[in-house]
Write a protein that holds these residues in place. Sequence first.
Motif, PDB file in Angstrom:
ATOM      1  N   ASP A  69      46.764  60.539  24.662  1.00 57.50           N
ATOM      2  CA  ASP A  69      48.386  60.427  24.787  1.00 57.50           C
ATOM      3  C   ASP A  69      48.652  58.809  24.512  1.00 57.50           C
ATOM      4  O   ASP A  69      50.078  58.514  24.338  1.00 57.50           O
ATOM      5  N   GLY A  70      47.854  58.080  24.342  1.00 58.67           N
ATOM      6  CA  GLY A  70      48.111  56.759  24.176  1.00 58.67           C
ATOM      7  C   GLY A  70      48.368  55.887  25.210  1.00 58.67           C
ATOM      8  O   GLY A  70      48.818  54.656  25.204  1.00 58.67           O
ATOM      9  N   ALA A  71      48.025  56.406  26.429  1.00 55.26           N
ATOM     10  CA  ALA A  71      48.009  55.611  27.554  1.00 55.26           C
ATOM     11  C   ALA A  71      46.733  55.490  28.564  1.00 55.26           C
ATOM     12  O   ALA A  71      46.010  56.311  28.295  1.00 55.26           O
ATOM     13  N   PRO A  72      46.943  54.775  29.529  1.00 57.98           N
ATOM     14  CA  PRO A  72      45.522  54.508  30.247  1.00 57.98           C
ATOM     15  C   PRO A  72      45.347  55.825  31.187  1.00 57.98           C
ATOM     16  O   PRO A  72      46.370  56.656  31.500  1.00 57.98           O
ATOM     17  N   VAL A  73      44.031  56.118  31.428  1.00 61.36           N
ATOM     18  CA  VAL A  73      43.784  57.332  32.136  1.00 61.36           C
ATOM     19  C   VAL A  73      43.148  56.668  33.701  1.00 61.36           C
ATOM     20  O   VAL A  73      42.112  56.053  33.642  1.00 61.36           O
ATOM     21  N   LEU A  74      43.632  57.034  34.643  1.00 62.30           N
ATOM     22  CA  LEU A  74      43.044  57.006  36.050  1.00 62.30           C
ATOM     23  C   LEU A  74      41.719  57.210  36.086  1.00 62.30           C
ATOM     24  O   LEU A  74      41.429  58.408  35.689  1.00 62.30           O
ATOM     25  N   ASN A  75      40.869  56.437  36.374  1.00 59.10           N
ATOM     26  CA  ASN A  75      39.555  56.472  36.661  1.00 59.10           C
ATOM     27  C   ASN A  75      38.956  57.359  37.737  1.00 59.10           C
ATOM     28  O   ASN A  75      37.984  56.718  38.596  1.00 59.10           O
ATOM     29  N   VAL A  76      39.594  58.533  38.048  1.00 59.81           N
ATOM     30  CA  VAL A  76      38.855  59.403  39.008  1.00 59.81           C
ATOM     31  C   VAL A  76      38.759  60.789  38.487  1.00 59.81           C
ATOM     32  O   VAL A  76      39.419  61.332  37.516  1.00 59.81           O
ATOM     33  N   ASN A  77      37.974  61.481  39.326  1.00 57.15           N
ATOM     34  CA  ASN A  77      37.624  62.809  39.009  1.00 57.15           C
ATOM     35  C   ASN A  77      38.592  63.866  39.824  1.00 57.15           C
ATOM     36  O   ASN A  77      39.073  64.903  39.248  1.00 57.15           O
ATOM     37  N   ARG A  78      38.896  63.461  40.960  1.00 59.21           N
ATOM     38  CA  ARG A  78      39.611  64.367  41.897  1.00 59.21           C
ATOM     39  C   ARG A  78      40.950  63.454  42.419  1.00 59.21           C
ATOM     40  O   ARG A  78      40.281  62.501  42.854  1.00 59.21           O
ATOM     41  N   ASP A  79      41.861  63.926  42.754  1.00 59.34           N
ATOM     42  CA  ASP A  79      42.949  62.973  43.414  1.00 59.34           C
ATOM     43  C   ASP A  79      42.600  62.585  44.676  1.00 59.34           C
ATOM     44  O   ASP A  79      42.831  61.241  45.126  1.00 59.34           O
ATOM     45  N   ARG A  80      41.655  63.350  45.500  1.00 60.28           N
ATOM     46  CA  ARG A  80      41.328  62.672  46.824  1.00 60.28           C
ATOM     47  C   ARG A  80      40.341  61.520  46.683  1.00 60.28           C
ATOM     48  O   ARG A  80      39.997  60.913  47.631  1.00 60.28           O
ATOM     49  N   ASP A  81      39.655  61.461  45.623  1.00 57.84           N
ATOM     50  CA  ASP A  81      39.005  60.136  45.417  1.00 57.84           C
ATOM     51  C   ASP A  81      39.650  58.953  45.048  1.00 57.84           C
ATOM     52  O   ASP A  81      38.927  57.858  44.936  1.00 57.84           O
ATOM     53  N   ILE A  82      41.011  58.883  45.164  1.00 61.26           N
ATOM     54  CA  ILE A  82      41.745  57.876  44.898  1.00 61.26           C
ATOM     55  C   ILE A  82      41.913  56.673  45.969  1.00 61.26           C
ATOM     56  O   ILE A  82      42.323  56.897  47.150  1.00 61.26           O
ATOM     57  N   PRO A  83      41.127  55.586  45.912  1.00 55.95           N
ATOM     58  CA  PRO A  83      41.097  54.631  46.963  1.00 55.95           C
ATOM     59  C   PRO A  83      42.568  54.134  47.236  1.00 55.95           C
ATOM     60  O   PRO A  83      43.374  53.723  46.465  1.00 55.95           O
ATOM     61  N   SER A  84      42.641  54.062  48.766  1.00 50.83           N
ATOM     62  CA  SER A  84      44.225  53.453  49.089  1.00 50.83           C
ATOM     63  C   SER A  84      44.499  52.101  48.669  1.00 50.83           C
ATOM     64  O   SER A  84      45.738  52.048  48.611  1.00 50.83           O
ATOM     65  N   GLY A  85      43.559  51.374  48.393  1.00 51.64           N
ATOM     66  CA  GLY A  85      44.117  49.871  47.824  1.00 51.64           C
ATOM     67  C   GLY A  85      44.432  50.100  46.464  1.00 51.64           C
ATOM     68  O   GLY A  85      45.158  48.990  45.975  1.00 51.64           O
ATOM     69  N   TRP A  86      44.332  51.129  45.785  1.00 55.23           N
ATOM     70  CA  TRP A  86      44.907  51.447  44.478  1.00 55.23           C
ATOM     71  C   TRP A  86      46.460  51.554  44.662  1.00 55.23           C
ATOM     72  O   TRP A  86      47.138  51.409  43.370  1.00 55.23           O
ATOM     73  N   ARG A  87      46.901  52.122  45.618  1.00 54.56           N
ATOM     74  CA  ARG A  87      48.136  52.201  46.017  1.00 54.56           C
ATOM     75  C   ARG A  87      48.996  53.299  44.723  1.00 54.56           C
ATOM     76  O   ARG A  87      49.835  53.117  44.076  1.00 54.56           O
ATOM     77  N   VAL A  88      48.283  54.447  44.691  1.00 52.32           N
ATOM     78  CA  VAL A  88      48.458  55.321  43.648  1.00 52.32           C
ATOM     79  C   VAL A  88      48.393  56.780  44.313  1.00 52.32           C
ATOM     80  O   VAL A  88      47.314  56.955  45.100  1.00 52.32           O
ATOM     81  N   LYS A  89      49.282  57.408  44.407  1.00 52.72           N
ATOM     82  CA  LYS A  89      49.430  58.634  44.989  1.00 52.72           C
ATOM     83  C   LYS A  89      48.519  59.760  44.484  1.00 52.72           C
ATOM     84  O   LYS A  89      47.743  60.490  44.959  1.00 52.72           O
ATOM     85  N   SER A  90      48.726  59.864  43.140  1.00 52.15           N
ATOM     86  CA  SER A  90      47.860  60.981  42.460  1.00 52.15           C
ATOM     87  C   SER A  90      47.624  60.758  40.921  1.00 52.15           C
ATOM     88  O   SER A  90      48.406  59.887  40.314  1.00 52.15           O
ATOM     89  N   GLN A  91      46.980  61.336  40.469  1.00 52.63           N
ATOM     90  CA  GLN A  91      46.678  61.280  38.953  1.00 52.63           C
ATOM     91  C   GLN A  91      48.070  61.603  38.098  1.00 52.63           C
ATOM     92  O   GLN A  91      48.470  60.842  37.064  1.00 52.63           O
ATOM     93  N   ALA A  92      48.647  62.765  38.712  1.00 54.21           N
ATOM     94  CA  ALA A  92      50.009  63.059  37.905  1.00 54.21           C
ATOM     95  C   ALA A  92      50.942  62.058  38.206  1.00 54.21           C
ATOM     96  O   ALA A  92      51.744  61.395  37.311  1.00 54.21           O
ATOM     97  N   SER A  93      51.225  61.271  39.518  1.00 56.40           N
ATOM     98  CA  SER A  93      52.194  60.049  39.446  1.00 56.40           C
ATOM     99  C   SER A  93      51.777  58.666  38.485  1.00 56.40           C
ATOM    100  O   SER A  93      52.369  58.231  37.939  1.00 56.40           O
ATOM    101  N   PHE A  94      50.374  58.725  38.439  1.00 53.54           N
ATOM    102  CA  PHE A  94      49.905  57.738  37.608  1.00 53.54           C
ATOM    103  C   PHE A  94      50.290  57.799  36.160  1.00 53.54           C
ATOM    104  O   PHE A  94      50.791  56.963  35.379  1.00 53.54           O
ATOM    105  N   GLY A  95      50.189  59.129  35.748  1.00 48.22           N
ATOM    106  CA  GLY A  95      50.575  59.533  34.330  1.00 48.22           C
ATOM    107  C   GLY A  95      51.980  59.273  33.865  1.00 48.22           C
ATOM    108  O   GLY A  95      52.326  59.576  33.019  1.00 48.22           O
TER     109      GLY A  95
END
Length: 253
Positions: A69-95
């Motif tokens: 879609d021409g945008a960066p893709v969050l580098n995780v396989n599942r939402d629960r793998d997102i480190p808290s230091g990234w300060r991102v709630k989910s793949q959907a929110s990052f999208g």
Amino acid sequence: MGWTRRILTAGLILSATALHAQADKLELMGTLRDFKSGKVSGGHPDFENDGNGSYPLVTGMVKATLGTDGAPVLNVNRDRDIPSGWRVKSQASFGQWFKNVDGVNKSIPHTITLEDSNGNGIYRYEASIHNGKSFFPIDGKLYGNDGNNHNFHFTYTIHTKFTYTDPTKRSPMTFNFSGDDDVWVFINKKLAVDLGGVHPEKSTSVNIDSLASQLGLEVGKTYDFDFFYCERHTTQSNMTIETTMQFLPPLYD
């Protein structure tokens, strides 16, 4: 240099807009997207996200290849793998960061001007605490400042093209950046600048000639250049760009 070149580019969804390059300046138009602070009702969870209390530089936060879609893709396989230091709630929110989403963000075009004040082919744009021109392009606009002295919650994208010319017949092709928060640059859809996270001002220098093989660049061919910036935490907003790149037509989305 005695030449004038017309440059065209566009935001992800907005229609493309004409840009102009002259011997002493380069104007690049991109798209600003404003978000409400996560601290206010209906705000976006990735902006003013408390995370784990630390503010580190995060590399590897996005995948090494630009999304379809021409945008960066969050580098995780599942939402629960997102480190808290990234300060991102989910793949959907990052999208939602770099596309127009009704009820989530508002967008306007915005132009920055890079100047070659020394006539040496190095174009520079600075809006930082160091020159007293911090990067707050939408103060009081769109969703407003959320009660702060500045609007700290927005993204900025620039999409254009360039031709990779013979490095033996010119000075090095470089792109340098200093700023905060998240910044990613993709060249030929491959990650070249990786400054993710909510962090203080950080800097990086890219010699595109040194990375030509890694980026898949061949002399005489034209490639995409995609710039992504995100400001999502109060205190500072800095952006300094220096480059010797010459951006080219054609118009594209």
